[in-house]
Design a protein around this motif. Structure first.
Motif, PDB file in Angstrom:
ATOM      1  N   ARG A 268       7.235  -4.821  -5.281  1.00 15.18           N
ATOM      2  CA  ARG A 268       7.080  -5.923  -6.231  1.00 15.18           C
ATOM      3  C   ARG A 268       6.553  -5.438  -7.588  1.00 15.18           C
ATOM      4  O   ARG A 268       7.029  -5.892  -8.630  1.00 15.18           O
ATOM      5  CB  ARG A 268       6.124  -6.969  -5.648  1.00 15.18           C
ATOM      6  CG  ARG A 268       5.888  -8.178  -6.550  1.00 15.18           C
ATOM      7  CD  ARG A 268       7.158  -8.961  -6.865  1.00 15.18           C
ATOM      8  NE  ARG A 268       7.822  -9.404  -5.663  1.00 15.18           N
ATOM      9  CZ  ARG A 268       7.629 -10.618  -5.110  1.00 15.18           C
ATOM     10  NH1 ARG A 268       6.797 -11.462  -5.669  1.00 15.18           N
ATOM     11  NH2 ARG A 268       8.274 -10.959  -4.009  1.00 15.18           N
ATOM     12  N   VAL A 269       5.585  -4.526  -7.596  1.00 21.04           N
ATOM     13  CA  VAL A 269       5.010  -4.100  -8.881  1.00 21.04           C
ATOM     14  C   VAL A 269       5.834  -3.011  -9.555  1.00 21.04           C
ATOM     15  O   VAL A 269       5.684  -2.778 -10.756  1.00 21.04           O
ATOM     16  CB  VAL A 269       3.542  -3.646  -8.714  1.00 21.04           C
ATOM     17  CG1 VAL A 269       2.701  -4.770  -8.153  1.00 21.04           C
ATOM     18  CG2 VAL A 269       3.423  -2.391  -7.848  1.00 21.04           C
ATOM     19  N   GLY A 270       6.695  -2.337  -8.799  1.00 22.87           N
ATOM     20  CA  GLY A 270       7.589  -1.344  -9.384  1.00 22.87           C
ATOM     21  C   GLY A 270       6.909  -0.051  -9.766  1.00 22.87           C
ATOM     22  O   GLY A 270       5.697   0.122  -9.567  1.00 22.87           O
ATOM     23  N   PRO A 271       7.662   0.880 -10.317  1.00 23.02           N
ATOM     24  CA  PRO A 271       7.134   2.213 -10.636  1.00 23.02           C
ATOM     25  C   PRO A 271       5.978   2.191 -11.624  1.00 23.02           C
ATOM     26  O   PRO A 271       5.153   3.098 -11.638  1.00 23.02           O
ATOM     27  CB  PRO A 271       8.348   2.948 -11.225  1.00 23.02           C
ATOM     28  CG  PRO A 271       9.533   2.204 -10.717  1.00 23.02           C
ATOM     29  CD  PRO A 271       9.107   0.774 -10.588  1.00 23.02           C
ATOM     30  N   GLY A 272       5.908   1.155 -12.468  1.00 21.51           N
ATOM     31  CA  GLY A 272       4.832   1.080 -13.449  1.00 21.51           C
ATOM     32  C   GLY A 272       3.570   0.437 -12.912  1.00 21.51           C
ATOM     33  O   GLY A 272       2.563   0.353 -13.637  1.00 21.51           O
ATOM     34  N   GLY A 273       3.583  -0.007 -11.662  1.00 19.79           N
ATOM     35  CA  GLY A 273       2.422  -0.654 -11.071  1.00 19.79           C
ATOM     36  C   GLY A 273       1.565   0.322 -10.284  1.00 19.79           C
ATOM     37  O   GLY A 273       1.819   1.529 -10.257  1.00 19.79           O
TER      38      GLY A 273
ATOM     39  N   VAL B 154       5.079   6.626  -1.322  1.00 18.59           N
ATOM     40  CA  VAL B 154       5.656   5.883  -2.442  1.00 18.59           C
ATOM     41  C   VAL B 154       4.797   6.229  -3.654  1.00 18.59           C
ATOM     42  O   VAL B 154       3.559   6.182  -3.583  1.00 18.59           O
ATOM     43  CB  VAL B 154       5.641   4.365  -2.176  1.00 18.59           C
ATOM     44  CG1 VAL B 154       6.186   3.598  -3.386  1.00 18.59           C
ATOM     45  CG2 VAL B 154       6.451   4.026  -0.924  1.00 18.59           C
ATOM     46  N   GLY B 155       5.432   6.551  -4.775  1.00 16.05           N
ATOM     47  CA  GLY B 155       4.729   7.096  -5.920  1.00 16.05           C
ATOM     48  C   GLY B 155       3.569   6.263  -6.426  1.00 16.05           C
ATOM     49  O   GLY B 155       2.537   6.802  -6.827  1.00 16.05           O
ATOM     50  N   GLN B 156       3.716   4.936  -6.432  1.00 14.60           N
ATOM     51  CA  GLN B 156       2.678   4.097  -7.023  1.00 14.60           C
ATOM     52  C   GLN B 156       1.599   3.656  -6.019  1.00 14.60           C
ATOM     53  O   GLN B 156       0.733   2.857  -6.351  1.00 14.60           O
ATOM     54  CB  GLN B 156       3.279   2.869  -7.705  1.00 14.60           C
ATOM     55  CG  GLN B 156       4.055   1.913  -6.806  1.00 14.60           C
ATOM     56  CD  GLN B 156       5.537   2.244  -6.748  1.00 14.60           C
ATOM     57  OE1 GLN B 156       5.905   3.407  -6.676  1.00 14.60           O
ATOM     58  NE2 GLN B 156       6.375   1.224  -6.791  1.00 14.60           N
ATOM     59  N   ILE B 157       1.649   4.195  -4.800  1.00 11.41           N
ATOM     60  CA  ILE B 157       0.654   3.846  -3.786  1.00 11.41           C
ATOM     61  C   ILE B 157      -0.346   4.982  -3.628  1.00 11.41           C
ATOM     62  O   ILE B 157       0.023   6.149  -3.476  1.00 11.41           O
ATOM     63  CB  ILE B 157       1.307   3.566  -2.414  1.00 11.41           C
ATOM     64  CG1 ILE B 157       2.234   2.357  -2.476  1.00 11.41           C
ATOM     65  CG2 ILE B 157       0.224   3.327  -1.353  1.00 11.41           C
ATOM     66  CD1 ILE B 157       2.973   2.090  -1.167  1.00 11.41           C
TER      67      ILE B 157
END
Length: 240
Positions: free
Chosen positions: A76-81, A101-104
């Motif tokens: 939901r928040v995408g790569p920028g989140g 996952v990159g943003q986690i």
């Protein structure tokens, strides 16, 4: 100390639950899929919808386990989140990290005392199927309210005992009798899945949970029943 069901309370409960999740971590998501016929994914998506998150959002997922809801939040928040998943079981977090996952970011921690997590740093805070494992619900929701910004969202997804007689009968057969047997076969840990119905029976009512949320800095508290009442979904906004 023990609750009405005979389950331990306080630190003894926390230790028992942590050790239990450490044992079943490798089969946890498979068992969730079997126990819910895959419907848990739909419930997770509904929980994500109620966070009101958009691209670039920041969210903390407590009792994140193997990361099922955490990954849904990341989508939901995408790569920028940014998504922070917190759990007290090292083995559950190890399983979550197997699907990076990159943003986690995943951290070992206590949901009732989020050391190193700044106040007001997130747009939303979530917990799925973990609140009934936490003895101090007042501290849990106080921390969830603390770490979200003013106007931010708090969402709690949990298993419940249904009120409808038909669903209550199904629940009694499925969760009290079938689930422990399935858990024993798939995970090799019969005790872990007999704990599930015991913990649900001991858990606070939906109305009681809403009252706890209101006492700890949250407003516009609402809750809805899913799957005939077997699942409850509470959501609220942090008071400005």
């Amino acid at each position: 100390m023990r609750g009405d069901s005979g389950l331990p309370g306080g630190r003894e409960r926390a230790r028992m639950v942590r050790e239990m999740f450490d044992r079943i971590s490798g089969r946890y998501e498979l068992l969730n899929a079997v126990m819910t016929a895959g419907l848990y994914r739909l419930w997770n998506r509904r929980a994500v919808d109620l966070t009101w998150l958009g691209p670039g959002g920041r969210v903390i997922d407590l009792a994140c386990g193997t990361g099922s809801l955490t990954r849904e939040l990341a989508r939901r928040v995408g790569p920028g989140g940014y998504v922070l998943g917190v759990d007290f079981s090292e083995n559950m977090l190890a399983a979550a990290r197997e699907r990076p996952v990159g943003q986690i970011e995943y951290r070992l921690g206590d949901a009732t005392r989020l050391e190193g997590v700044p106040s007001g740093g997130f747009d939303a805070a979530t917990i799925a199927y973990g609140a009934r494992n936490i003895p101090d619900l007042e501290a849990l929701f106080a921390e969830m309210a603390r770490v979200v910004r003013n106007g931010g969202r708090v969402v709690c997804l949990e298993i419940a005992e249904p009120e409808d007689p038909l669903f209550a009968r199904f629940y009694g057969i499925w969760f009290d009798k079938i689930v422990p047997r399935l858990g024993a076969v798939i995970s090799g840990d019969a005790r872990a899945y007999s704990y599930l119905p015991e913990s649900v029976k001991e858990f606070v009512s939906p109305e009681g949970l809403a009252a706890i949320m209101r006492r700890n800095g949250l407003q516009s508290v609402r809750w809805e029943r899913l799957a005939g009442g077997i699942i409850t979904l509470h959501h609220a906004t942090k008071r400005a």
